[in-house]
Motif scaffolding. Sequence first.
Motif, short mmCIF file in Angstrom:
data_model
loop_
_atom_site.label_atom_id
_atom_site.label_comp_id
_atom_site.label_asym_id
_atom_site.label_seq_id
_atom_site.Cartn_x
_atom_site.Cartn_y
_atom_site.Cartn_z
N PRO A 42 -4.82 -2.47 2.54
CA PRO A 42 -4.98 -3.00 3.89
C PRO A 42 -5.31 -1.91 4.91
O PRO A 42 -4.76 -0.81 4.84
N ALA A 43 -6.24 -2.23 5.81
CA ALA A 43 -6.62 -1.27 6.87
C ALA A 43 -5.79 -1.60 8.11
O ALA A 43 -5.97 -2.64 8.72
N LEU A 44 -4.87 -0.69 8.43
CA LEU A 44 -3.91 -0.96 9.52
C LEU A 44 -3.79 0.23 10.47
O LEU A 44 -4.10 1.36 10.09
N TYR A 45 -3.34 -0.05 11.69
CA TYR A 45 -3.06 1.03 12.65
C TYR A 45 -1.59 1.38 12.51
O TYR A 45 -0.73 0.60 12.92
N PRO A 46 -1.28 2.55 11.94
CA PRO A 46 0.12 2.85 11.63
C PRO A 46 1.02 3.01 12.85
O PRO A 46 2.23 2.79 12.76
N ASN A 99 -8.19 8.81 12.74
CA ASN A 99 -7.32 7.73 12.26
C ASN A 99 -8.15 6.55 11.75
O ASN A 99 -7.87 5.97 10.71
N ASP A 100 -9.20 6.21 12.51
CA ASP A 100 -10.05 5.09 12.11
C ASP A 100 -10.75 5.35 10.78
O ASP A 100 -10.89 4.44 9.96
N GLU A 130 -7.74 5.65 7.94
CA GLU A 130 -7.04 4.38 7.66
C GLU A 130 -8.04 3.26 7.35
O GLU A 130 -7.66 2.12 7.15
N ARG A 131 -9.35 3.53 7.39
CA ARG A 131 -10.42 2.58 7.07
C ARG A 131 -10.43 1.38 8.01
O ARG A 131 -10.89 0.29 7.64
N THR A 132 -9.92 1.56 9.22
CA THR A 132 -9.80 0.41 10.12
C THR A 132 -11.15 -0.05 10.69
O THR A 132 -11.27 -1.19 11.11
#
Lengths: 307, 231
Positions: free
Chosen positions: A87-91, B68-69, B72-74
Amino acid sequence: MNTVVLEAQGITKRYRETLALDQVDLKLEKGRIYGFIGKNGAGKTTFLRMITGLSFPTEGSLTLWGKGGEKGLQEQRKRIGSLIETPALYPYMTAYQNMEVQRLQRGIPDKSVIEKTLKMVGLADTGKKKVRNFSLGMRQRLGIAIALINTPEFLVLDEPINGLDPAGMVEIRNLIKELNKEYGMTILISSHLLEELHNTATDFIFIDSGRIIEELTYEELNEKCKQHIEIKVKDMEKAVMVMEEKLHTDNFKTLPDGTIQLFDHLDDIESVAVAFSEAQVLVVGLAVTGDTLEEYFISKVGGGSHD
Amino acid sequence: MINLLKAEFYKLLHSRYFPGLCLAQLIYSTTMLRDSLPKTSNLFYATLWYLPFSYLIVVVFMVLYFANDYEERTLFLYITAGNKRSSVFLAKTITFVVACLFIMILPIVLQLMIGGWILKETVDPALIRQYIGILLMGQAATGMVGVCLANLFKKTGNLITAGMITFIAIVIALNGKAAQLLSAVIPIGHAFRIASETITETSGYYMGISAGWIVVMGILALIAFYRADLK
């Protein structure tokens, strides 16, 4: 009305020397749950990435709800929800905040959809806990919630039950079935937990070395796996009568050791037990048996490392 | 596009690093202000003297905002939701540049207000009007350098290295013999020129240089973004 959700024609994906997908032809119908099965590196994720627009075919064409081309596909992808790999999430955000980002970017006006979706996956009470402090299973559930935020017509899930405990697996399986039943959602799931997939999917697609090697419905797979209910009885004569008169079937075989192999009623074992009980036939053993999906898969693509 | 901007600003405002960097910049520039006051002829120029060295804050912001993007692959969630890559790129770029301007300009505004009150010094509004265009364009171009580096190098470690190399290059460029010349062609150096009262060309000249940087950095960043594997 168009019942074909996705149609792939001659899809080929080449990474320099590696052929990841080789002339894939596939048609997915509305309202079905497809299990996508293949070894590691068979091309499952490459195909799922193509559906979601993360990768493009070297050759071939893809249509979603009959629309193709870059613009058409982009528009139709708004009707898809997906969870690809992890899952791609903002930690640094909470579950709610992660969902809010997705709600905003998709332009969903109704804020209550967040609470509703989090409740669906069992994350409604995570409060101010940041995602960085979530367990693997919680992250997976949140990934599924994100995929569901737009109540998609087509849900693409790549290994959705990774990291979930047994209870979590059952919950997600039930959720998938419920979404399919309630919203008529078409679902494409890849998983290496084949028995779990067997309990969830209505159709199975086998892929090996970038090629679709077989497509089967649940019933066809059971037939191929020779799935049956094995019933051990004391009174064979009476048991046969129950089969014919109460269960209205002649799709069974009797064995000399007092065993009956029943090839239908596979998803309704309870009614079989009730029928025998009501007819006062003593049943000493009752179980679904035959090749498992895993065994069938290995027989199709051979042993070795597989997912 | 509007939806993507809303999502990006939501992310920014719910991060801890953004207010943290605003505060860090305020403390850093206020500390530097004590040093620059005797070197310049008024409070306005003093607030701009050390602005080029605030690029370090841009570097940290760039790492926190972009890496971060990628890690985290967001970003893939935006694409799979049916957004065009160009829209995603534009939304991220606009948010980053606006946030950069805020981080860099807010301390100057506060210093002019508080410093003016303490030092009993009023800043001539004509001076601000004269240089505001150069300053904003210069800071926006500096932000675009960040956008470009972020899309070229992507991962935290690579980005920190690339950011620190460019920071050191700026420090050397603006302290060497060719500082006067280089401060004209490096957008963040324009603030240094204003502070040292060595603005020799028209505002249009400096704004044109910054615009050139914005375009070049923007094109490089866009190409890198289009080629990026968003996983």
